[in-house]
Structures are given as C-alpha cells and as structure tokens.
Design a protein around this motif. Sequence first.
Motif, PDB file in Angstrom:
ATOM      1  N   ARG A   1       0.843  -1.203   0.000  1.00 33.87           N
ATOM      2  CA  ARG A   1       0.000   0.000   0.000  1.00 33.87           C
ATOM      3  C   ARG A   1       0.879   1.253   0.000  1.00 33.87           C
TER       4      ARG A   1
ATOM      5  N   SER B   1       2.174   1.871  -3.385  1.00 29.79           N
ATOM      6  CA  SER B   1       1.203   2.444  -4.322  1.00 29.79           C
ATOM      7  C   SER B   1       0.998   3.932  -4.054  1.00 29.79           C
ATOM      8  N   ILE B   2       1.014   4.315  -2.769  1.00 30.64           N
ATOM      9  CA  ILE B   2       0.905   5.756  -2.472  1.00 30.64           C
ATOM     10  C   ILE B   2       2.120   6.478  -3.043  1.00 30.64           C
TER      11      ILE B   2
ATOM     12  N   ASP C   1       3.966   5.536  -5.580  1.00 26.83           N
ATOM     13  CA  ASP C   1       3.824   5.578  -7.037  1.00 26.83           C
ATOM     14  C   ASP C   1       2.910   6.735  -7.449  1.00 26.83           C
ATOM     15  N   ALA C   2       1.821   6.884  -6.720  1.00 28.17           N
ATOM     16  CA  ALA C   2       0.887   7.979  -7.016  1.00 28.17           C
ATOM     17  C   ALA C   2       1.599   9.326  -6.855  1.00 28.17           C
TER      18      ALA C   2
ATOM     19  N   THR D   1      -0.722  15.513   1.901  1.00 35.95           N
ATOM     20  CA  THR D   1      -1.666  14.528   2.442  1.00 35.95           C
ATOM     21  C   THR D   1      -1.188  13.104   2.145  1.00 35.95           C
ATOM     22  N   LEU D   2      -0.791  12.846   0.919  1.00 35.63           N
ATOM     23  CA  LEU D   2      -0.363  11.479   0.568  1.00 35.63           C
ATOM     24  C   LEU D   2       0.918  11.102   1.312  1.00 35.63           C
TER      25      LEU D   2
ATOM     26  N   GLY E   1       1.876  12.248   4.164  1.00 33.38           N
ATOM     27  CA  GLY E   1       1.469  12.030   5.553  1.00 33.38           C
ATOM     28  C   GLY E   1       0.856  10.658   5.755  1.00 33.38           C
ATOM     29  N   MET E   2       0.032  10.234   4.798  1.00 37.84           N
ATOM     30  CA  MET E   2      -0.633   8.936   4.945  1.00 37.84           C
ATOM     31  C   MET E   2       0.366   7.791   4.812  1.00 37.84           C
TER      32      MET E   2
ATOM     33  N   GLU F   1       2.213   7.647   8.070  1.00 37.72           N
ATOM     34  CA  GLU F   1       1.395   7.055   9.136  1.00 37.72           C
ATOM     35  C   GLU F   1       1.318   5.534   9.005  1.00 37.72           C
ATOM     36  N   LEU F   2       1.140   5.065   7.777  1.00 39.00           N
ATOM     37  CA  LEU F   2       1.088   3.618   7.540  1.00 39.00           C
ATOM     38  C   LEU F   2       2.399   2.958   7.965  1.00 39.00           C
TER      39      LEU F   2
ATOM     40  N   ARG G   1       6.223  -3.872  -5.691  1.00 37.94           N
ATOM     41  CA  ARG G   1       5.632  -3.043  -4.634  1.00 37.94           C
ATOM     42  C   ARG G   1       6.271  -3.305  -3.267  1.00 37.94           C
TER      43      ARG G   1
ATOM     44  N   ARG H   1      -8.452  16.375   4.209  1.00 39.24           N
ATOM     45  CA  ARG H   1      -7.539  15.311   3.773  1.00 39.24           C
ATOM     46  C   ARG H   1      -8.226  14.419   2.743  1.00 39.24           C
TER      47      ARG H   1
ATOM     48  N   GLN I   1      -2.726   1.870  -7.543  1.00 43.51           N
ATOM     49  CA  GLN I   1      -2.680   3.199  -6.924  1.00 43.51           C
ATOM     50  C   GLN I   1      -4.088   3.686  -6.589  1.00 43.51           C
TER      51      GLN I   1
ATOM     52  N   THR J   1      -5.750   1.745  -3.773  1.00 36.94           N
ATOM     53  CA  THR J   1      -5.163   2.102  -2.481  1.00 36.94           C
ATOM     54  C   THR J   1      -5.683   3.466  -2.008  1.00 36.94           C
TER      55      THR J   1
END
Lengths: 504, 504
Positions: free
Chosen positions: A13, A16-17, A19-20, A46-47, A49-50, A53-54, A281, B13, B43, B46
């Motif tokens: 995950r 993938s974030i 990659d985005a 935001t991305l 940060g997420m 957090e993960l 990944r 967010r 992506q 996710t």
Amino acid sequence: MQVYRSLEERFARISSIEDAIGILQWDAETLMPEGAADSRSDQLATLKGMAHELLTAPDTGDLLDQADQDSGHLDEWPRANVREMRRIYLHAAAVPADLVEANSRAVSRAELVWREARQTSNFALLLPHLSQVLSFQRQIGQAKGEAFGLSPYDALLDRYDPGLRQATIDPLFSELSAELPDLIQEAQERQKGRPAVQPLEGPFSVDDQRRIGKQLMQAVGFDFKRGRLDASLHPFCGGSTGDVRITTRYSEGNFMSALMGVLHETGHALYEQGRPKEWRRQPVGLARGMSMHESQSLLIETQACRSREFVTYLAPLVQKAFQGEGPAWSPENLHRILTKVEPGFIRVDADEITYPAHILVRYKLEKALIAGDLQIHDLPSAFNDEVAKLLGLTVPNDSLGCLQDIHWPGGAWGYFPTYTLGAMAAAQLFRAACHADADILPGLSKGDFAPLRTWLRANVHAKGSLMTTDELLVSATGEPLAAEVFRIHLRERYLGHGWGLSYT
Amino acid sequence: MQVYRSLEERFARISSIEDAIGILQWDAETLMPEGAADSRSDQLATLKGMAHELLTAPDTGDLLDQADQDSGHLDEWPRANVREMRRIYLHAAAVPADLVEANSRAVSRAELVWREARQTSNFALLLPHLSQVLSFQRQIGQAKGEAFGLSPYDALLDRYDPGLRQATIDPLFSELSAELPDLIQEAQERQKGRPAVQPLEGPFSVDDQRRIGKQLMQAVGFDFKRGRLDASLHPFCGGSTGDVRITTRYSEGNFMSALMGVLHETGHALYEQGRPKEWRRQPVGLARGMSMHESQSLLIETQACRSREFVTYLAPLVQKAFQGEGPAWSPENLHRILTKVEPGFIRVDADEITYPAHILVRYKLEKALIAGDLQIHDLPSAFNDEVAKLLGLTVPNDSLGCLQDIHWPGGAWGYFPTYTLGAMAAAQLFRAACHADADILPGLSKGDFAPLRTWLRANVHAKGSLMTTDELLVSATGEPLAAEVFRIHLRERYLGHGWGLSYT
C-alpha cells in the motif's frame, strides 16, 4: 508467515501511495497549470502524511520483530525484504513528527528564498534560512544516528544510499582528489594538441530532436509501453516503477545537450524498468541506492554513449536527421564535442573529468558543516577556496559558487557524493560487462544495446535490493566499489592516444 | 468548535486524496502508457481505500453528532458543511465493506465483458454479469435506503444528486413523455420546409481545431492558469477542483463535434472553477449534484452556444480559421447544423430534442429493474419497445439498443435522469439570467460571455452545496425545478419561426 504477509500488504500500500506521488510530481514538473500549485501541495502533503502514518503505525515495529524471529522459514528474497522494511521503518520512525514537520517547512521556505538569492547572488539573504535547514539536518542526523548506531553524517548518507559510510567514501575521494587537478590539466594540454572542436550549426527543430531522442531510447531498450518522454525545465527520471517518465530540455541551438540528457535519463529508466516485476511493490524490489542509480545513468550516457564505438553509429544518424553538412559532422569531431574538457563554475554543465571536482568540494564542506567543523557563514569563502584548489578557478560570485545547487536549501544533505560514487561504479560495471561479453562494444557501434542491456539486467537490475551495494558490485565485477577503474577510464579516454583506448 | 475543526481537517484530507485520484484518472485517460494500467489500478484502489477508511473511521459518527449539537454556534456555511459531511458519511458507512468490494469486482468484470458484448451485440454474454451488478445495486440501494429512510431507487439517486427523489422526477418526466413524440415529429416536419443543411467540407486540421477550441474556452471564461485542454477517447471534465482538465476528441472530417464537446466541458469547468476557493476542500464547497453540473454544461453548450446570437459570432470565426468558402459557412446554415433534428439509436449522438427521449427510456427501465418489476433478461425487448414508442424507431440489434451505454454494467444506476433534469435546469437558469441582465444575449453575439458568466458565478457557482438543488433554483430563478421552461425553449427553438425566438 502470516506476519510477513501482513507486512508485505502494508508495504504494498505504501508503495502504491508513493507511485501515485511520483506521477503527481511528474505532472507538476511537466503539465500542471501554474495556479494549481497550492492544491497540488495539499495533495502531496496529504499522501506523504498517509504513507508516513502507515509506515510508522504503532504495530510496525512489533511485526518486524516477529518477522525477524520467523525469518528462518523465509526464502532469500522475503528475508532481504524484511531487512529493507526495517531500514525504511527506522529511517521514518527515528525522527519525531514535529522535527519532520519543522524541517519540511524550513526547506519549503529556504527553497523559495534560494531562487531569489541565486538570481541576485545574495548569500546573506539565504543565510538565516540555510542555517535553519542545516540545524534541522543535524538534528535529523543525530536522531537517525542514534537509531542506527551511526554518526549523524553517516545516518544522512544512509537515507540515499543504504550502507554508505564516510569511512568508505573518504579513501576513494582522497585518491581522486590527489590526482584530479593534474589530470584535468594534462587533459587540457592534450586537447590543445588536437584539432579544434568545430561547432554544429543549428537551428535544430525540437520535433526532430524529440524523434531522434525517442529512436535512441528505443535502441537503448526503453519500454514505451511502460513509460514516456516529455519536456521539463530540469531533466529527470520520475513517475512510478510501472510507468517510468523521463524528461529532457530542448534548445534549438544545441541538440547534443537534450540528447545526452535523454540518454542519461534512459539509463536511470532501464534500472527502473528492469527490476523484478514480482517485487515491484516491496522494499526489496527498490533500486539499491542513489550511487547504483547514478551508475546506471552514467554507464549509458558517459561509458557507452560517449565511447568512440557509439559515436561512430551516432554521427551519420544525427547528420541525416538534421541534414548536417561538412566536417563538423564527422565521428571524430562529434567525439571531440562529447569529450571536451573545460573547467567551469557550474556543476551540472561540467564534463566527465571536471565533474568529480565539483563533488569533492561539496562533500568536504557538507561533512564539515554537519560535524560542526565549519560555520555556515563561512561557507562561501570555504567553497571558493576549494574550487580554486581543485579546478584552478576564481569564483566571481556566489551564484556561480555555493548558491548554484538546490540540494542544501532543499535538505538533501548527504546526496552529493552519490554522483561520483555512481561514476566510479559505472566505470567498474562497464569494464566488467565488456570483459564478460565481447559483443557489447561492437554492438554499440551498430546502435545495438542488447548485449549490454542483457548483462545489466542480469547483473544489476534483476537484483533489486537483495544485496548491499558492495555485495552487488562484487557479484557483478569481482570487486567492491573502488576508484581505480574510473581513474583508468579517465586516463584512457582523456590522456590516451587517438580516441582513447577501448576495452576490446 | 474544536469538534467542527477536526471534522474539517479530516474532510480536507479526504478531499486532497480525491483530488489526487482525479488527476491520476485524468492521466490514465489521456497520457498513461498502456502497460501501466495494472500499477495505476493498484494506486487508485489504495487511495480510494484510504479515503474510505478516513471517512468511515470509528469516531466520525460521534464527531458529527457532537457537531450537530453545537451547530447553533456555527455560521451558515459551516452548518451546511456539517449537513453535507453527514450525507457523505452515511453514503459511505451505510454499505458494508464486503458489499462495496463485491460490487466493485462485479463492476470491473461487467465493464470488461460489456466492451465485447457491445461490439458483437451479444446481450446473452453480458446477462449474467449485468444480473450480478443489478443484484449488488439493489442491495446497496436497500442498505442506503435504510440509513436514509428512503426507497432503494431514491437512495441510489441521492448519491448522484442529493435530495433528488423519484417523486420529483416522475411528474416532470411524464409531462415530457406526453409531449415529446409529437414535438419531435413537428420539428422534423418544420425542418423539411427549410433549406437543406449544407455540409462543411473538411479536412480540418487538429491543430486548428485545438486553437479555436482554446480561443472559445478563453472567451467563455475558462481559467487556463487552473486547468488544461487535452484529447481523449471520450470527452470529459476531470482533474481536481483547483486544476480542471477537460478533454475532447478530434476528427479531421468534422470540427463541430469536437468544438461543441469543448464548449460542453467548458460549462462543467466553469462550475468547478467558480465555486468558492475558501471551501475548496470541504463538502459544502462541492458541486450541488449531477443535475446542476449537467445544467452548467448544457447552459453553455446548448442554451448559449447553439443560440442564433452566438452562431452569428461563431460563423465568421470558424470560416476564417478553416478558410471555408461558400454559403455552407453562413450563420444560417451553421445554425441549421447545430439544431438539426434526427431521431437515432445512439444517446450520445442525439440532438437536443431527441436526447430526452433516450433518457426517458432508461429512467423507466432502471426504476423497474431496481424495484423488481422488470426482469433483467427482459431488458432488451422492453428497451426496444420504449424506443419504438418515444422515438418511432425499430432497434435492429442490442448494440444500438440496451448495450450502448456503460452506465448499467458500470454500476451507475440512478445517474441517467440527471442528464435531462440538467437540461431542464439549464433552460430555466438561462431564461432567468437573460431576464436579469439584458446584456447577456447581445454579449453572446460578440463572443462576450462576461455578463452570463457573472450571473452564473453569483447565482450558481458561488453557492457550492450551501442549499438544496430546489432552494438553489428558487433563489436563482424564482421557481423549483420544472419542465415548463425547457418545453417552451424546445418549442421556440425547434417549432418557432426563422431561427427561433430569443429571450430579448
């Protein structure tokens, strides 16, 4: 095994974030309308940060400990994957959230001020901001150093190049440092004894440049089904692992600069596209670090594409494409253009042989700044002293000196050495490849990169982050990272006879 | 107030994640290399998963309850924001995660099979997949219906158009349904009595089409600092709120189709770009729903840009751009092209007056399918019966019938009616605007959209989701959504004398 699976899922995950984020950053540099910058910043913050957090979720540490205990049941790749997961986790978890945020704000401000300071050559303007960024970098180095049991500067190096230590770099760079000033002078002397470089007369249409660029990317082995070529202010290789997007910058007066940019980024892209798909990944599927990454771009751009073999292929191709006439388009003259030595102030414009001098300057100074052995307000004069010593040039103003690069205001401390370590690794890998497969060099003179690509894929790309950089180099070349082959390469190409020796 | 702030932060967010998704989806439709599809799916899945987790976090419901209790202290906009937050939360939380996932998998499969089924006109091939999607849509309608106290179909409508109910649509559509067949026939009769449409002879270069498209976007008021125009297989308006990206599809044989596509999407884009910046990342800052969104695109495309006033401006402009010669380029002939009536099988190719008939067919059938009053295997014959009744056509195969649209296999049940409700709202809003400002129509004949844009911005765009759709229409036009003005508009344009009456 279940613990390992749940870690894999979490890191997939995160990947993938990221990659985005890669695609969104590429878009910001190539196509994004200017008024969308604020909204894009919100998206990226935001991305990021997420993903953070993960990665630093309360149970990640425990899961890693459990996975370590079970690691006897894991195969080689999953075991290495857990090791890489832990490294990434420690880098993220070692730094308190408020320090991450304070640093990120300081960097944003410093980058903004830097653009003006560079334009007006006003170091005093940048000084308070740079000082703050340095202070945060030292704190980050301290915090990470404690987590890894490393010195602060080693901890900063490690984030760009896992396992890279000052103790490795120092002897390699001092070898170079001792030799470089003489080498540069001798190369210039020798150049004087040869026919003068004849300039290629433009204009060269951007459409033609793009077409030739794509044709050469195809020849080198870029997979256009999983990537693109576009234009941006600063060339880069970005996007995501499954969708590698490289850029170049076109000038109608000079096609060679855009073209060599394309070949450089294509080297990076081959590394991205060539790593094992099944680990795409996962941390173990990542590139081994910035030195190895730079080795792949320099191997294509300087080792392969500035070789006399490739230039033999390139000269008639560009002559036809741009309908060039006269002796300026001969392979000999093209090769002289591509191997011209001329000490200058700007790192990114430097030739192959003076480039390392720019890196030696920056490495010495950033190490001293992080260690507290140099004060930030003394940076300009220290910078200019080093340039005088290594390049024999007197820096006329700070725009042409310590203000030229974004790395320091941008918080990328510990990054600079990887450029020259990459050049060393490139020389070492290219020689090993040519020794292993006698078809490689003759291939280049026909524009056939398949033998070289096959060797790189098997010996570098397919390995991902399975091994350390030195293990990877030993397995591919028989030796850990060393300066010797690079020094031999420079001597051969710049002090050798005729076009320089080749390895066949 | 603190509870409200923490909700605002959470929704900000979520909004940034959705903005990122918007850009990534735009990229997938315009530029992405084909081999990157799998990685892009990872992506998007996710990011969607993370937005859903944030939205349905265990404490969101409690926070909303507390915010409701404190709402007396809130101003109008924050209070409406809490209302919109709850609606979005309920839509997400009402459906169990396993149903969301099962539906999403069924939709992916059905969309894939649909492409083949449409190509080969094989309804039997799609049947089992469509049946499964329908079954999940009924379950979703049931679950949401329970959460909102609505019937299943109303709950499905509500996700595209907050507050929209079958009880509102039924009388509006039955008015139309009663009148439409005669209206279509009369319009065709009248058309026969006028000079035949003379075709515009191409080819028209894509570069010229793009240039004219951008010029008209600029005239309408598109802000290129916060958006772009590109090409894609199916025209759409996407990207993110701060970065609105519209697309069109070019054909060298027909510039009008790409151009009207650009104008249609520009209407959507004005709505995106015109909403209040300070509420950009909050639910109350969103568009009011798909009917209002479609009203904005149709207001620009059909109300404004197929008016005789605008065509007076358009004709010499395109004639010059494409170096057209002869009477085919007269405003009169161009207007005849833009208002040509011809019943056909394909919804997306339909003219302004036959389009609603396509919607009436679909609305009646999807309502019956969700209610269980029609069985899915009877869809083709039911579809063909309705087309015969409303359009007087005999559907020769299902590709030209019930297989033509992606909405049903794609799980977008409850979406179709918003197209025609949008057309009604567009007529209503355009008439109110022209009555409020006498400069609007004369402006269009000079390519000056400023008066119209100013009215739309103040009366529609700036309101975001502050009010319900009907409140918004009452405040802007004095009336809730009605069929009457649309019916008058169709009569005037298609049965009136000369070019049709205008509102001045």
